[in-house]
Design an enzyme around this catalytic site. Sequence first.
Site, mmCIF file in Angstrom:
data_model
loop_
_atom_site.group_PDB
_atom_site.id
_atom_site.type_symbol
_atom_site.label_atom_id
_atom_site.label_comp_id
_atom_site.label_asym_id
_atom_site.label_seq_id
_atom_site.Cartn_x
_atom_site.Cartn_y
_atom_site.Cartn_z
ATOM 1 N N HIS A 1 -10.731 1.934 -0.189
ATOM 2 C CA HIS A 1 -10.620 3.385 -0.418
ATOM 3 C C HIS A 1 -10.656 3.765 -1.901
ATOM 4 O O HIS A 1 -10.393 4.923 -2.238
ATOM 5 C CB HIS A 1 -9.337 3.926 0.217
ATOM 6 C CG HIS A 1 -9.423 4.042 1.707
ATOM 7 N ND1 HIS A 1 -10.224 4.976 2.333
ATOM 8 C CD2 HIS A 1 -8.834 3.332 2.697
ATOM 9 C CE1 HIS A 1 -10.111 4.842 3.638
ATOM 10 N NE2 HIS A 1 -9.281 3.846 3.895
ATOM 11 N N ASP B 1 0.796 -1.242 0.000
ATOM 12 C CA ASP B 1 0.000 0.000 0.000
ATOM 13 C C ASP B 1 0.829 1.293 0.000
ATOM 14 O O ASP B 1 1.389 1.666 1.041
ATOM 15 C CB ASP B 1 -0.933 0.032 1.211
ATOM 16 C CG ASP B 1 -1.758 -1.242 1.378
ATOM 17 O OD1 ASP B 1 -1.160 -2.346 1.326
ATOM 18 O OD2 ASP B 1 -2.970 -1.139 1.574
ATOM 19 N N HIS C 1 -1.569 -2.433 6.464
ATOM 20 C CA HIS C 1 -0.395 -1.540 6.496
ATOM 21 C C HIS C 1 0.699 -2.028 7.441
ATOM 22 O O HIS C 1 1.605 -1.277 7.788
ATOM 23 C CB HIS C 1 -0.787 -0.087 6.859
ATOM 24 C CG HIS C 1 -1.642 0.572 5.839
ATOM 25 N ND1 HIS C 1 -1.895 1.929 5.826
ATOM 26 C CD2 HIS C 1 -2.310 0.068 4.775
ATOM 27 C CE1 HIS C 1 -2.690 2.229 4.810
ATOM 28 N NE2 HIS C 1 -2.958 1.114 4.164
HETATM 29 FE FE LIG Z 1 -7.644 -0.516 2.639
#
Ligand SMILES: [Fe+2]
Length: 266
Positions: free
Chosen positions: A68, A8, A184
């Site tokens: 997102h 990410d 993350h």
């Molecule tokens: Fe996400």
Amino acid sequence: MRILFVGDIYARPGRNIVHERLPELQKQYAVDLTIANGENAAGGFGITPQIAEELFELGIDVITTGNHVWDKREIIEYMNSANGNEASLARRVLRPANYPEGTPGFGWYQGRTRSGFDYAVVNLQGRVFMTNNDDPFRVADDLLKQITANAILVDVHAEATSEKIALGYYLEGRVSAVLGTHTHIPTADEHVLPKGTAYQTDVGMTGPYDGVIGVQKEMILQRFLTNMPGRFEPASNDVRLCATLIDCDPQTGRASGIERIMLKQE
Ligand SMILES: [Fe+2]
């Protein structure tokens, strides 16, 4: 065949470290195909067409996303522009394949590397502790009937470690790699499953680690302490590039190696 998956990419710090370190990584490991999750590339929320094209310019071949994906609404029109135009760059920005029927964009991409290897990328989103999309297991079954490439990488954008490893086992022997994104936080469980599928629960964020999953820690602490709404701004320190390297046979799709990579900003 070597596939590099960049975890990410978070806001400008994430984009900057990709800019600084990706070329040397690609060269060092003789990478044939580079994929990145870019759903937080624009200020931590979503991705714009301009940022997507910046990432393509940096040598990323396919961009995956997740929950997102629609935060920057201009990406909707960009994805729609890929309809019927397989050669457009926009076709290489994916949204999770298990979104409801009729959602803009595509959840998978099939292409050929400059070195001549056929490959496919599939983007799925989990349902545990996330919005309830279609079943990622059955959607993966359907997609695998359509994909003709043997080297297949699946980005499982999901919260729960259980759902991710379950998908890993479900797809074992049918895809080259199942790599997790979204939390993350890189996990130290990279390994090749017995039937030749490389697996890692989460590749980790490419962005600032001196915060709470990319956001300035003071803002998140305030949220936890007061439950009040507030602005979320990206953190800026301890920037790292997290990526995972897969070795696979493009003819059989079987993975033979997986390596976790974490580079710090110099
Ligand atoms: Fe996400």
